[in-house]
Design a protein around this motif. Structure first.
Motif, PDB file in Angstrom:
ATOM      1  N   THR A  89      60.291  26.723  62.514  1.00 56.92           N
ATOM      2  CA  THR A  89      61.699  26.459  62.236  1.00 56.92           C
ATOM      3  C   THR A  89      61.851  26.000  60.800  1.00 56.92           C
ATOM      4  O   THR A  89      61.221  25.017  60.389  1.00 56.92           O
ATOM      5  N   PHE A  90      62.656  26.718  60.040  1.00 61.22           N
ATOM      6  CA  PHE A  90      62.856  26.358  58.647  1.00 61.22           C
ATOM      7  C   PHE A  90      64.140  26.983  58.152  1.00 61.22           C
ATOM      8  O   PHE A  90      64.727  27.847  58.808  1.00 61.22           O
ATOM      9  N   PHE A  91      64.549  26.554  56.957  1.00 57.84           N
ATOM     10  CA  PHE A  91      65.801  27.032  56.388  1.00 57.84           C
ATOM     11  C   PHE A  91      65.608  28.381  55.705  1.00 57.84           C
ATOM     12  O   PHE A  91      66.323  29.344  55.982  1.00 57.84           O
ATOM     13  N   THR A  92      64.617  28.445  54.805  1.00 55.43           N
ATOM     14  CA  THR A  92      64.325  29.693  54.109  1.00 55.43           C
ATOM     15  C   THR A  92      62.941  29.587  53.475  1.00 55.43           C
ATOM     16  O   THR A  92      62.363  28.515  53.405  1.00 55.43           O
ATOM     17  N   ILE A  93      62.435  30.731  53.025  1.00 51.17           N
ATOM     18  CA  ILE A  93      61.149  30.755  52.333  1.00 51.17           C
ATOM     19  C   ILE A  93      61.385  31.153  50.887  1.00 51.17           C
ATOM     20  O   ILE A  93      62.056  32.159  50.615  1.00 51.17           O
ATOM     21  N   HIS A  94      60.853  30.372  49.983  1.00 48.72           N
ATOM     22  CA  HIS A  94      60.962  30.713  48.563  1.00 48.72           C
ATOM     23  C   HIS A  94      59.832  31.666  48.210  1.00 48.72           C
ATOM     24  O   HIS A  94      59.701  32.718  48.815  1.00 48.72           O
ATOM     25  N   VAL A 138      58.132  26.726  51.522  1.00 51.35           N
ATOM     26  CA  VAL A 138      59.126  26.791  52.588  1.00 51.35           C
ATOM     27  C   VAL A 138      60.121  25.646  52.472  1.00 51.35           C
ATOM     28  O   VAL A 138      59.716  24.479  52.349  1.00 51.35           O
ATOM     29  N   LEU A 139      61.375  25.991  52.520  1.00 42.99           N
ATOM     30  CA  LEU A 139      62.443  24.993  52.550  1.00 42.99           C
ATOM     31  C   LEU A 139      62.747  24.698  54.012  1.00 42.99           C
ATOM     32  O   LEU A 139      63.334  25.518  54.721  1.00 42.99           O
ATOM     33  N   ILE A 140      62.295  23.528  54.465  1.00 48.21           N
ATOM     34  CA  ILE A 140      62.474  23.175  55.878  1.00 48.21           C
ATOM     35  C   ILE A 140      63.952  22.882  56.143  1.00 48.21           C
ATOM     36  O   ILE A 140      64.554  23.418  57.071  1.00 48.21           O
ATOM     37  N   GLU A 170      61.119  20.681  50.632  1.00 46.33           N
ATOM     38  CA  GLU A 170      60.356  21.902  50.378  1.00 46.33           C
ATOM     39  C   GLU A 170      58.880  21.586  50.490  1.00 46.33           C
ATOM     40  O   GLU A 170      58.412  20.589  49.933  1.00 46.33           O
ATOM     41  N   TYR A 171      58.133  22.436  51.189  1.00 42.78           N
ATOM     42  CA  TYR A 171      56.722  22.175  51.417  1.00 42.78           C
ATOM     43  C   TYR A 171      55.916  23.448  51.181  1.00 42.78           C
ATOM     44  O   TYR A 171      56.415  24.560  51.317  1.00 42.78           O
ATOM     45  N   ASP A 172      54.646  23.220  50.898  1.00 47.20           N
ATOM     46  CA  ASP A 172      53.679  24.278  50.640  1.00 47.20           C
ATOM     47  C   ASP A 172      52.846  24.496  51.897  1.00 47.20           C
ATOM     48  O   ASP A 172      52.313  23.524  52.450  1.00 47.20           O
ATOM     49  N   TYR A 173      52.740  25.745  52.357  1.00 46.23           N
ATOM     50  CA  TYR A 173      51.947  26.038  53.550  1.00 46.23           C
ATOM     51  C   TYR A 173      50.899  27.100  53.234  1.00 46.23           C
ATOM     52  O   TYR A 173      51.113  27.963  52.374  1.00 46.23           O
ATOM     53  N   TRP A 174      49.794  27.034  53.979  1.00 44.42           N
ATOM     54  CA  TRP A 174      48.685  27.963  53.801  1.00 44.42           C
ATOM     55  C   TRP A 174      48.306  28.628  55.118  1.00 44.42           C
ATOM     56  O   TRP A 174      48.364  28.003  56.175  1.00 44.42           O
ATOM     57  N   GLY A 175      47.890  29.891  55.001  1.00 46.55           N
ATOM     58  CA  GLY A 175      47.313  30.567  56.148  1.00 46.55           C
ATOM     59  C   GLY A 175      45.870  30.129  56.353  1.00 46.55           C
ATOM     60  O   GLY A 175      45.299  29.394  55.544  1.00 46.55           O
ATOM     61  N   GLN A 176      45.271  30.640  57.428  1.00 47.97           N
ATOM     62  CA  GLN A 176      43.917  30.233  57.786  1.00 47.97           C
ATOM     63  C   GLN A 176      42.858  30.980  56.985  1.00 47.97           C
ATOM     64  O   GLN A 176      41.687  30.595  56.998  1.00 47.97           O
TER      65      GLN A 176
END
Length: 120
Positions: A27-32, A99-101, A106-112
């Motif tokens: 759940t988030f607002f948008t992805i930059h 990602v803009l929650i 705004e937070y930084d996310y990583w895949g595995q």
């Protein structure tokens, strides 16, 4: 909570092609910006390609003309089409997304990470 789920890595011969995918779930607002990084054994993680929410792209010099980054904003997915692969492209490839929650957060996310191995 946001998760980035990657797929598409594998073993390929030099000169071959692979397509990586990374889908954002949660759940988030948008992805930059969305990006692909890679890390080879004994080396630092490096930025391979980045794409803005509007579609502007940038690549590290070593992959220009061979890799294409794209995204589907309706599916919250980023792709990396890799062609003319070389043994030096061998690495674990990581997806990254800003990602803009909610507005202002705004937070930084990583895949595995997904392994790409190019044999000579």
């Amino acid at each position: 909570q946001v998760q980035l789920v990657e797929s598409g890595g594998g073993l390929v011969q030099a000169g071959g092609s692979l397509r990586l995918s990374c889908a954002a779930a949660g759940t988030f607002f948008t992805i930059h910006a969305m990006a692909w990084y890679r890390q080879a054994p004994g080396k630092q993680r490096e930025l391979v390609a980045v794409i803005s929410s509007g579609g502007t792209t940038n690549y590290v010099d070593s992959v220009k003309g061979r890799f294409i980054i794209s995204r589907d904003n309706t599916q919250n997915t980023v792709y990396l089409q890799m062609s003319s692969l070389k043994p030096e492209d061998t690495a674990v490839y990581y997806c990254n997304a800003v990602v803009l929650i909610i507005p202002g957060h705004e937070y930084d996310y990583w895949g595995q990470g997904t392994q790409v191995t190019v044999s000579s």
